[in-house]
Scaffold this active site. Sequence first.
Site, PDB file in Angstrom:
ATOM      1  CG  ASN A  14      -1.803   1.237   1.271  1.00 54.14           C
ATOM      2  OD1 ASN A  14      -1.395   2.330   0.892  1.00 54.14           O
ATOM      3  ND2 ASN A  14      -3.025   1.080   1.751  1.00 54.14           N
ATOM      4  CD  GLU A  41      -4.931   4.218   0.911  1.00 57.05           C
ATOM      5  OE1 GLU A  41      -5.551   5.301   1.021  1.00 57.05           O
ATOM      6  OE2 GLU A  41      -4.244   3.738   1.838  1.00 57.05           O
ATOM      7  CE1 TYR A 116      -6.770   0.395   1.158  1.00 57.72           C
ATOM      8  CE2 TYR A 116      -8.185   1.658  -0.313  1.00 57.72           C
ATOM      9  CZ  TYR A 116      -7.521   1.521   0.881  1.00 57.72           C
ATOM     10  OH  TYR A 116      -7.604   2.530   1.825  1.00 57.72           O
ATOM     11  CG  ASP A 159      -4.402  -2.217   3.001  1.00 60.69           C
ATOM     12  OD1 ASP A 159      -4.738  -2.930   3.981  1.00 60.69           O
ATOM     13  OD2 ASP A 159      -4.443  -0.976   3.022  1.00 60.69           O
ATOM     14  CG  ASN A 161      -7.657  -1.546   5.359  1.00 61.87           C
ATOM     15  OD1 ASN A 161      -6.903  -1.076   6.207  1.00 61.87           O
ATOM     16  ND2 ASN A 161      -7.925  -0.929   4.231  1.00 61.87           N
ATOM     17  CG  ASP A 261      -0.076   4.335   6.979  1.00 64.72           C
ATOM     18  OD1 ASP A 261      -0.078   3.979   5.780  1.00 64.72           O
ATOM     19  OD2 ASP A 261      -1.100   4.770   7.543  1.00 64.72           O
ATOM     20  CG  HIS A 262      -0.037  -0.073   4.650  1.00 60.83           C
ATOM     21  ND1 HIS A 262      -0.817  -1.166   4.969  1.00 60.83           N
ATOM     22  CD2 HIS A 262      -0.849   1.009   4.733  1.00 60.83           C
ATOM     23  CE1 HIS A 262      -2.048  -0.759   5.236  1.00 60.83           C
ATOM     24  NE2 HIS A 262      -2.097   0.551   5.097  1.00 60.83           N
TER      25      HIS A 262
END
Length: 271
Positions: A14, A41, A116, A159, A161, A261-262
């Site tokens: 991501n 993303e 995603y 991702d 999530n 942040d990933h």
Amino acid sequence: MMGNVTDMRIVTWNINSLRLRLPLLARLGEALRPDIICLQETKVPDDLFPADAVRDLGYAHVLYRGMKSYNGVAILSRVQLTSLDDTPDWCARSDCRHIAASFPLDGEAVELHNFYVPAGGDIPDPDANPKFAHKLAFVDEATTWFANRPNRRTILVGDLNIAPLEQDVWSHRQLLTVVSHTPPETSRLLAWQENGFVDAMRHFVPPQEKLYTWWSYRNRDWKASNRGRRLDHIWVTPDLTDRLVDMTVLRDARDWPTTSDHVPVVVDFRD
């Protein structure tokens, strides 16, 4: 990982804005020389996708599906890709959360699905939070779709999530009511996975060991606090498990300048 013999290296990441972090994509390519990179993303509409810059990095085969400011997925490859276009419009939203292709491995095609999954907002109540309801519905739809098709020689990445296992989060007890680790999410993700997939990351790292791929921007010192979650995944169908060579979570990427942040997850396959 670098010492093992591998014929196919696949990375999922991501990137949290492809155009903003294009230099980091180059850094990833130099560090790992992956054959295929799956991005989530990307946050770029198709007409503005930096295809030439990506090809300049050595990825001649590029598939992407994007929209302005949100979501977006892409597959960048050094090997020939064949786009798989018969995928659903998940939740009838056309919001660019899935892209699929096939590529050759050991002389036969392998399907690659890059997802995603919706983040789900902050309130873990589908009645009070439409974003959480969307997330649950998305996973339910994906589970049903994969359950009703012949899944063989398939790799699913992205991702997703959701951190499904107790050791996929820094505190199972404290995160049980936090979106990404609530029982309605974890039970659904495991049901999706159990419909024909093996967790390639946990194939190498036992489920009783901590394993994270995401650390919040809110943590001033992410290494010191280490309040991570495993939101990024790579799954394979059982007929590909004997092709698995190694897996690495590229933790160092969390310290790259203006990074996501990933962090990237790498899985190596033997041809």
